[in-house]
Scaffold this active site. Sequence first.
Site, PDB file in Angstrom:
ATOM      1  N   TYR A 158       0.786  -1.208   0.120  1.00 53.34           N
ATOM      2  CA  TYR A 158      -0.068   0.120  -0.041  1.00 53.34           C
ATOM      3  C   TYR A 158       0.874   1.295   0.034  1.00 53.34           C
ATOM      4  CZ  TYR A 158       0.027  -0.745   5.172  1.00 53.34           C
ATOM      5  OH  TYR A 158       0.386  -0.940   6.447  1.00 53.34           O
ATOM      6  N   LYS A 173       5.528   3.980   5.023  1.00 51.50           N
ATOM      7  CA  LYS A 173       6.342   2.995   4.091  1.00 51.50           C
ATOM      8  C   LYS A 173       6.519   3.671   2.773  1.00 51.50           C
ATOM      9  CE  LYS A 173       5.741  -0.891   6.625  1.00 51.50           C
ATOM     10  NZ  LYS A 173       6.858  -1.551   7.466  1.00 51.50           N
TER      11      LYS A 173
HETATM   12  C1  HXC Z   1      -6.714   4.800  17.004  1.00 48.90           C
HETATM   13  C2  HXC Z   1      -4.891   4.551  18.120  1.00 48.90           C
HETATM   14  C3  HXC Z   1      -4.754   3.026  18.034  1.00 48.90           C
HETATM   15  C4  HXC Z   1      -5.840   2.554  17.461  1.00 48.90           C
HETATM   16  C5  HXC Z   1      -3.312   3.617  19.338  1.00 48.90           C
HETATM   17  N1  HXC Z   1      -3.776   4.750  19.058  1.00 48.90           N
HETATM   18  N2  HXC Z   1      -3.868   2.462  18.872  1.00 48.90           N
HETATM   19  N3  HXC Z   1      -5.677   5.139  17.635  1.00 48.90           N
HETATM   20  N4  HXC Z   1      -6.889   3.503  16.823  1.00 48.90           N
HETATM   21  N5  HXC Z   1      -6.070   1.312  17.115  1.00 48.90           N
HETATM   22  C6  HXC Z   1      -3.128   6.078  19.257  1.00 48.90           C
HETATM   23  C7  HXC Z   1      -3.285   6.307  20.725  1.00 48.90           C
HETATM   24  O1  HXC Z   1      -4.604   6.860  21.204  1.00 48.90           O
HETATM   25  C8  HXC Z   1      -2.350   7.518  20.974  1.00 48.90           C
HETATM   26  O2  HXC Z   1      -2.789   8.747  20.669  1.00 48.90           O
HETATM   27  C9  HXC Z   1      -1.254   7.087  19.846  1.00 48.90           C
HETATM   28  O3  HXC Z   1      -1.798   6.270  18.718  1.00 48.90           O
HETATM   29  C10 HXC Z   1      -0.023   6.498  20.582  1.00 48.90           C
HETATM   30  O4  HXC Z   1      -0.414   5.528  21.255  1.00 48.90           O
HETATM   31  P1  HXC Z   1       0.394   4.656  22.318  1.00 48.90           P
HETATM   32  O5  HXC Z   1      -0.430   3.283  22.636  1.00 48.90           O
HETATM   33  O6  HXC Z   1       0.592   5.467  23.325  1.00 48.90           O
HETATM   34  O7  HXC Z   1       1.715   4.509  21.444  1.00 48.90           O
HETATM   35  P2  HXC Z   1       2.705   3.424  21.762  1.00 48.90           P
HETATM   36  O8  HXC Z   1       2.760   2.625  22.970  1.00 48.90           O
HETATM   37  O9  HXC Z   1       3.972   4.079  21.350  1.00 48.90           O
HETATM   38  O10 HXC Z   1       2.570   2.091  20.567  1.00 48.90           O
HETATM   39  C11 HXC Z   1       2.629   2.245  19.269  1.00 48.90           C
HETATM   40  C12 HXC Z   1       1.583   1.701  18.701  1.00 48.90           C
HETATM   41  C13 HXC Z   1       1.397   0.078  18.872  1.00 48.90           C
HETATM   42  C14 HXC Z   1       1.908   1.900  16.970  1.00 48.90           C
HETATM   43  C15 HXC Z   1       0.316   2.465  18.820  1.00 48.90           C
HETATM   44  O11 HXC Z   1       0.289  -0.411  17.970  1.00 48.90           O
HETATM   45  C16 HXC Z   1       2.463  -0.629  18.796  1.00 48.90           C
HETATM   46  O12 HXC Z   1       3.331  -0.572  19.391  1.00 48.90           O
HETATM   47  N6  HXC Z   1       2.434  -1.508  17.690  1.00 48.90           N
HETATM   48  C17 HXC Z   1       3.707  -2.486  17.332  1.00 48.90           C
HETATM   49  C18 HXC Z   1       3.224  -3.985  16.862  1.00 48.90           C
HETATM   50  C19 HXC Z   1       2.282  -3.643  15.475  1.00 48.90           C
HETATM   51  O13 HXC Z   1       1.700  -2.693  15.289  1.00 48.90           O
HETATM   52  N7  HXC Z   1       2.660  -4.561  14.538  1.00 48.90           N
HETATM   53  C20 HXC Z   1       1.973  -4.638  13.265  1.00 48.90           C
HETATM   54  C21 HXC Z   1       2.744  -4.709  12.171  1.00 48.90           C
HETATM   55  S1  HXC Z   1       1.651  -4.799  10.643  1.00 48.90           S
HETATM   56  P3  HXC Z   1      -3.631   9.662  21.628  1.00 48.90           P
HETATM   57  O14 HXC Z   1      -3.810  11.060  20.682  1.00 48.90           O
HETATM   58  O15 HXC Z   1      -4.469   9.211  21.971  1.00 48.90           O
HETATM   59  O16 HXC Z   1      -2.404  10.201  22.462  1.00 48.90           O
HETATM   60  C22 HXC Z   1       2.250  -3.752   9.618  1.00 48.90           C
HETATM   61  C23 HXC Z   1       1.794  -3.892   8.197  1.00 48.90           C
HETATM   62  C24 HXC Z   1       0.722  -4.730   7.903  1.00 48.90           C
HETATM   63  O17 HXC Z   1       2.883  -3.004   9.914  1.00 48.90           O
HETATM   64  C25 HXC Z   1       0.458  -4.436   6.168  1.00 48.90           C
HETATM   65  C26 HXC Z   1      -0.742  -5.374   5.933  1.00 48.90           C
HETATM   66  C27 HXC Z   1      -0.805  -5.735   4.393  1.00 48.90           C
HETATM   67  P1  NAP Z   2       5.155  -7.650  14.903  1.00 51.58           P
HETATM   68  O1  NAP Z   2       5.555  -8.993  15.309  1.00 51.58           O
HETATM   69  O2  NAP Z   2       3.983  -6.632  15.443  1.00 51.58           O
HETATM   70  O3  NAP Z   2       6.519  -6.857  14.765  1.00 51.58           O
HETATM   71  C1  NAP Z   2       6.776  -5.533  15.036  1.00 51.58           C
HETATM   72  C2  NAP Z   2       8.007  -5.160  15.729  1.00 51.58           C
HETATM   73  O4  NAP Z   2       8.490  -3.934  15.743  1.00 51.58           O
HETATM   74  C3  NAP Z   2       8.042  -5.965  17.094  1.00 51.58           C
HETATM   75  O5  NAP Z   2       9.031  -6.816  17.518  1.00 51.58           O
HETATM   76  C4  NAP Z   2       8.092  -4.689  18.078  1.00 51.58           C
HETATM   77  O6  NAP Z   2       8.898  -5.003  19.370  1.00 51.58           O
HETATM   78  C5  NAP Z   2       8.902  -3.853  17.130  1.00 51.58           C
HETATM   79  N1  NAP Z   2       8.655  -2.312  17.474  1.00 51.58           N
HETATM   80  C6  NAP Z   2       7.532  -1.694  17.388  1.00 51.58           C
HETATM   81  N2  NAP Z   2       7.852  -0.442  17.781  1.00 51.58           N
HETATM   82  C7  NAP Z   2       9.112  -0.174  18.215  1.00 51.58           C
HETATM   83  C8  NAP Z   2       9.883   0.845  18.454  1.00 51.58           C
HETATM   84  N3  NAP Z   2       9.504   1.943  18.706  1.00 51.58           N
HETATM   85  N4  NAP Z   2      11.184   0.786  18.592  1.00 51.58           N
HETATM   86  C9  NAP Z   2      11.672  -0.366  18.540  1.00 51.58           C
HETATM   87  N5  NAP Z   2      11.134  -1.560  18.220  1.00 51.58           N
HETATM   88  C10 NAP Z   2       9.704  -1.474  17.886  1.00 51.58           C
HETATM   89  O7  NAP Z   2       4.671  -7.490  13.176  1.00 51.58           O
HETATM   90  P2  NAP Z   2       5.044  -8.148  11.971  1.00 51.58           P
HETATM   91  O8  NAP Z   2       3.891  -8.451  11.199  1.00 51.58           O
HETATM   92  O9  NAP Z   2       6.190  -9.395  12.137  1.00 51.58           O
HETATM   93  O10 NAP Z   2       5.815  -6.803  11.089  1.00 51.58           O
HETATM   94  C11 NAP Z   2       7.069  -6.998  10.667  1.00 51.58           C
HETATM   95  C12 NAP Z   2       7.298  -6.211   9.525  1.00 51.58           C
HETATM   96  O11 NAP Z   2       6.649  -6.562   8.452  1.00 51.58           O
HETATM   97  C13 NAP Z   2       6.879  -4.711   9.681  1.00 51.58           C
HETATM   98  O12 NAP Z   2       7.788  -3.752   9.245  1.00 51.58           O
HETATM   99  C14 NAP Z   2       5.475  -4.710   9.184  1.00 51.58           C
HETATM  100  O13 NAP Z   2       5.281  -3.411   8.558  1.00 51.58           O
HETATM  101  C15 NAP Z   2       5.844  -5.456   7.788  1.00 51.58           C
HETATM  102  N6  NAP Z   2       4.520  -6.053   7.192  1.00 51.58           N
HETATM  103  C16 NAP Z   2       3.771  -7.112   8.054  1.00 51.58           C
HETATM  104  C17 NAP Z   2       2.651  -7.506   7.548  1.00 51.58           C
HETATM  105  C18 NAP Z   2       1.746  -8.467   8.134  1.00 51.58           C
HETATM  106  O14 NAP Z   2       0.681  -8.867   7.597  1.00 51.58           O
HETATM  107  N7  NAP Z   2       1.952  -8.886   9.162  1.00 51.58           N
HETATM  108  C19 NAP Z   2       2.227  -7.054   6.116  1.00 51.58           C
HETATM  109  C20 NAP Z   2       3.055  -6.385   5.444  1.00 51.58           C
HETATM  110  C21 NAP Z   2       4.122  -5.705   5.928  1.00 51.58           C
HETATM  111  P3  NAP Z   2       8.509  -4.476  20.929  1.00 51.58           P
HETATM  112  O15 NAP Z   2       7.206  -4.500  20.971  1.00 51.58           O
HETATM  113  O16 NAP Z   2       9.380  -5.268  21.707  1.00 51.58           O
HETATM  114  O17 NAP Z   2       9.350  -2.856  20.626  1.00 51.58           O
END
Ligand code: HXC
Ligand code: NAP
Length: 281
Positions: A158, A173
């Site tokens: 995307y 991205k």
């Molecule tokens: C709306 C949200 C939200 C949600 C968090 N926020 N989750 N808003 N909907 N579901 C808002 C919060 O309210 C806050 O805003 C701000 O985002 C920051 O939230 P925190 O929880 O304080 O942030 P933090 O602890 O730094 O965590 C970061 C995060 C969290 C991105 C929000 O989800 C995370 O740590 N994710 C890591 C794992 C992850 O997401 N993996 C997925 C990878 S898959 P306010 O305004 O309230 O302060 C991928 C690609 C997929 O990346 C592609 C598929 C094809």
């Molecule tokens: P995941 O397991 O949630 O991996 C995300 C990792 O990022 C976690 O290990 C997390 O570790 C680390 N991370 C998040 N915030 C961080 C921060 N602020 N500093 C340091 N580390 C941080 O998800 P995943 O699905 O394997 O994703 C891996 C990669 O693939 C990502 O780049 C994602 O965008 C990409 N991707 C995923 C999908 C999918 O469908 N899963 C599709 C397309 C692309 P901590 O929580 O310990 O920090």
Amino acid sequence: MSATHAPAGVSFLPDGTFQDRVAVVTGGGTGLGLEISRGLAALGADVTILSRNPEHHTALLEEGTRNGWRVTAGTIDVREGKDVSRATAELLERTGHVDILVNNAAGNFVCPSERLSFNAWRAVLGIVLDGTFFCSREFGRSMIEHGGGQILNIVATYAWTGMPGVVHSASAKAGVLAMTKTLASEWARHGIRVNAIAPGPFESQGAAGNLWPDEEWAERLRKQVPLGRFGTAEEIALHCLYMLSPASAWMTGECVVVDGGSSLTPSWWNAGEHVKRKKDA
Ligand code: HXC
Ligand code: NAP
């Protein structure tokens, strides 16, 4: 090396492919990052994983001890430049150089753009775009000094198709994709390759928790994948390892899509259905 501990097909690369290479994987304790780290370590690399939560590091560290792999972990937030600089200094103190950086850390969730708070935008842009640049700059400097290296960035399709509900992640991205091509071009003279991989949806705790929180959602999404299923972190990791291996030595500035066809235009017609010409109807 055990098939249960490394990506199942990792043996397609020769043993020792990454022998004596020093590798850093951000977010290397979970999901795709964990599988890439396992593969690199099983093939001989000295691997350091960097992320926020030390509990996420335990699985790889324990597995490393059992298998005699060289694996280390550091606790950092990639959004914080000072954390990245500190982790770089600590690693270089121990190893003297770094050969491979995988910018895998990411954050994502689904939210309509008009409801996305400024802080939510910043959280995702900070992890994905700032984090990728901060790590690339810090570890890239060492690669320049050492005469080469490589960087692999994990993006999503995307970045160029766009997708409703993930404006933060798609924008970040897209920036990482531009960064990939820019740094590939800028640092080629230093012997540094910079590539990206764009996976389609694959199972991981982070993705499941944030993007398809229950089985009904997952099934809806699976039906949209032309090859009929989600990917696995293991199979995406295999492509990453291939791109990091000497087999890809002449590839740079490229983004490889591995997505089961997810980013292809959805069919306007039913597959196999013959659309008759008007005069034959
Ligand atoms: C709306 C949200 C939200 C949600 C968090 N926020 N989750 N808003 N909907 N579901 C808002 C919060 O309210 C806050 O805003 C701000 O985002 C920051 O939230 P925190 O929880 O304080 O942030 P933090 O602890 O730094 O965590 C970061 C995060 C969290 C991105 C929000 O989800 C995370 O740590 N994710 C890591 C794992 C992850 O997401 N993996 C997925 C990878 S898959 P306010 O305004 O309230 O302060 C991928 C690609 C997929 O990346 C592609 C598929 C094809
Ligand atoms: P995941 O397991 O949630 O991996 C995300 C990792 O990022 C976690 O290990 C997390 O570790 C680390 N991370 C998040 N915030 C961080 C921060 N602020 N500093 C340091 N580390 C941080 O998800 P995943 O699905 O394997 O994703 C891996 C990669 O693939 C990502 O780049 C994602 O965008 C990409 N991707 C995923 C999908 C999918 O469908 N899963 C599709 C397309 C692309 P901590 O929580 O310990 O920090």
